[in-house]
Design a protein around this motif. Structure first.
Motif, short mmCIF file in Angstrom:
data_model
loop_
_atom_site.label_atom_id
_atom_site.label_comp_id
_atom_site.label_asym_id
_atom_site.label_seq_id
_atom_site.Cartn_x
_atom_site.Cartn_y
_atom_site.Cartn_z
N VAL A 16 -4.43 1.79 -11.39
CA VAL A 16 -5.26 1.59 -12.58
C VAL A 16 -5.59 2.97 -13.14
N ASP A 17 -5.45 3.11 -14.46
CA ASP A 17 -5.94 4.30 -15.17
C ASP A 17 -6.63 3.76 -16.41
N MET A 18 -7.97 3.81 -16.42
CA MET A 18 -8.73 3.12 -17.45
C MET A 18 -9.83 4.01 -18.00
N PHE A 19 -9.88 4.15 -19.31
CA PHE A 19 -10.90 4.99 -19.95
C PHE A 19 -12.29 4.42 -19.71
N ALA A 20 -12.55 3.21 -20.17
CA ALA A 20 -13.87 2.59 -20.02
C ALA A 20 -13.71 1.36 -19.12
N PHE A 21 -14.22 1.45 -17.91
CA PHE A 21 -14.02 0.45 -16.87
C PHE A 21 -15.40 0.13 -16.31
N GLY A 22 -16.10 -0.85 -16.95
CA GLY A 22 -17.48 -1.07 -16.54
C GLY A 22 -18.04 -2.42 -16.92
N ILE A 110 0.53 -3.54 -17.37
CA ILE A 110 -0.32 -4.03 -18.46
C ILE A 110 -0.77 -2.80 -19.21
N ILE A 111 -0.47 -2.78 -20.49
CA ILE A 111 -0.74 -1.59 -21.31
C ILE A 111 -1.16 -2.04 -22.69
N GLY A 112 -2.03 -1.27 -23.31
CA GLY A 112 -2.47 -1.61 -24.66
C GLY A 112 -3.69 -0.81 -25.04
N SER A 113 -4.51 -1.40 -25.88
CA SER A 113 -5.64 -0.65 -26.43
C SER A 113 -7.00 -1.11 -25.91
N MET A 114 -7.04 -2.15 -25.07
CA MET A 114 -8.32 -2.72 -24.63
C MET A 114 -8.87 -2.01 -23.41
N ASN A 115 -10.13 -1.63 -23.48
CA ASN A 115 -10.86 -1.12 -22.33
C ASN A 115 -11.48 -2.30 -21.59
N PHE A 116 -11.69 -2.13 -20.29
CA PHE A 116 -12.28 -3.20 -19.49
C PHE A 116 -13.77 -2.92 -19.28
N PHE A 117 -14.53 -3.14 -20.34
CA PHE A 117 -15.99 -3.06 -20.26
C PHE A 117 -16.56 -4.08 -21.23
N ASP A 118 -17.83 -4.43 -21.08
CA ASP A 118 -18.39 -5.57 -21.79
C ASP A 118 -18.33 -5.44 -23.30
N ASP A 125 -8.15 -5.89 -30.15
CA ASP A 125 -7.25 -5.14 -29.29
C ASP A 125 -6.02 -5.96 -28.98
N ILE A 126 -4.99 -5.27 -28.49
CA ILE A 126 -3.78 -5.95 -28.05
C ILE A 126 -3.36 -5.35 -26.72
N MET A 127 -2.89 -6.21 -25.83
CA MET A 127 -2.38 -5.76 -24.53
C MET A 127 -1.01 -6.39 -24.33
N PHE A 128 -0.13 -5.66 -23.62
CA PHE A 128 1.21 -6.16 -23.29
C PHE A 128 1.36 -6.21 -21.79
N ARG A 129 2.05 -7.25 -21.31
CA ARG A 129 2.50 -7.27 -19.92
C ARG A 129 4.00 -7.02 -19.97
N ILE A 130 4.43 -5.95 -19.28
CA ILE A 130 5.82 -5.51 -19.33
C ILE A 130 6.37 -5.51 -17.92
N ARG A 131 7.59 -6.01 -17.76
CA ARG A 131 8.25 -5.98 -16.46
C ARG A 131 9.55 -5.19 -16.58
N GLY A 132 9.95 -4.53 -15.51
CA GLY A 132 11.24 -3.84 -15.51
C GLY A 132 11.11 -2.34 -15.47
N THR A 133 12.12 -1.67 -16.05
CA THR A 133 12.25 -0.22 -15.89
C THR A 133 11.10 0.55 -16.53
N LEU A 134 10.56 0.07 -17.65
CA LEU A 134 9.44 0.78 -18.26
C LEU A 134 8.22 0.72 -17.34
N ALA A 135 7.98 -0.41 -16.71
CA ALA A 135 6.86 -0.52 -15.76
C ALA A 135 7.07 0.44 -14.59
N SER A 136 8.31 0.56 -14.11
CA SER A 136 8.60 1.48 -13.01
C SER A 136 8.36 2.92 -13.44
#
Length: 196
Positions: A16-22, A110-118, A125-136
């Motif tokens: 996980v690498d998240m700017f706002a996680f609260g 999982i990548i996009g513009s949404m922070n995980f805080f209230d 916001d939009i988030m993508f779930r990506i599988r495959g070489t980009l995720a690796s």
């Protein structure tokens, strides 16, 4: 819900690498991370050293950070001093780790513009779930970021640059702004130049 579902399915690792996680939103994710760690999954969390700037956001993030530390989840802040700073009055004052990334088992991102805080759950916001070489590739980038030294000590540190993967067709290209590469502006200008 998509992020929670993906994290719950982790078998080997969660990065996980998240700017706002609260707040309650971040705490829901933190509890799921703890549950997976107890099941033997390797969990690492990287956050912005400013904890989301000021006020209510910072308080929400601090609460989740305290939980992660108490429960023994591996937590680091991104060493922003490795990124070139703008000149002038804002030198060193406006830099943040603005990523919003979760990679599970090195295979699903999982990548996009949404922070995980209230407060963030009310934004557009939009988030993508990506599988495959980009995720690796994102997983490799996150491992590199995790290993960045807190001081300017790069003697034995391998330079990593993102690259286009030719293993499968994709319309996604990873760009980044970090200690070794600033490629987003270059790619945007390239796309604009080739517009038909």
């Amino acid at each position: 819900p998509m992020a929670y579902e993906t994290v719950t399915q982790a078998r080997k690792s969660i990065q996980v690498d998240m700017f706002a996680f609260g707040g309650d939103t971040g705490m829901d994710l933190a509890r799921r991370l703890l549950e997976r760690q107890k099941a033997g999954v390797e969990v690492t969390v990287m956050i912005d050293p400013n904890l989301g700037f000021v006020g209510g956001t910072k308080q929400q993030v601090a609460r989740v950070v305290d939980f992660l530390k108490t429960e023994g989840i591996r937590l680091k802040t991104y060493p922003l001093h490795h990124i070139p700073s703008p000149r002038g009055l804002i030198k060193g004052k406006a830099q943040i780790d603005h990523n919003k990334l979760i990679v599970v088992d090195g295979e699903t991102a999982i990548i996009g513009s949404m922070n995980f805080f209230d407060f963030g759950s009310d934004n557009h916001d939009i988030m993508f779930r990506i599988r495959g070489t980009l995720a690796s590739e994102l997983s490799s980038l996150m491992r590199l970021d995790w290993g960045l030294p807190q001081q300017n000590q790069f003697e034995n540190y391998r330079r990593f640059r993102t690259h286009a993967m030719n293993a499968e067709p994709t319309q996604v290209r990873l760009t980044k702004t970090d200690a070794f590469e600033r490629s987003t502006k270059e790619r945007l200008l390239e796309n604009i130049r080739h517009a038909q």
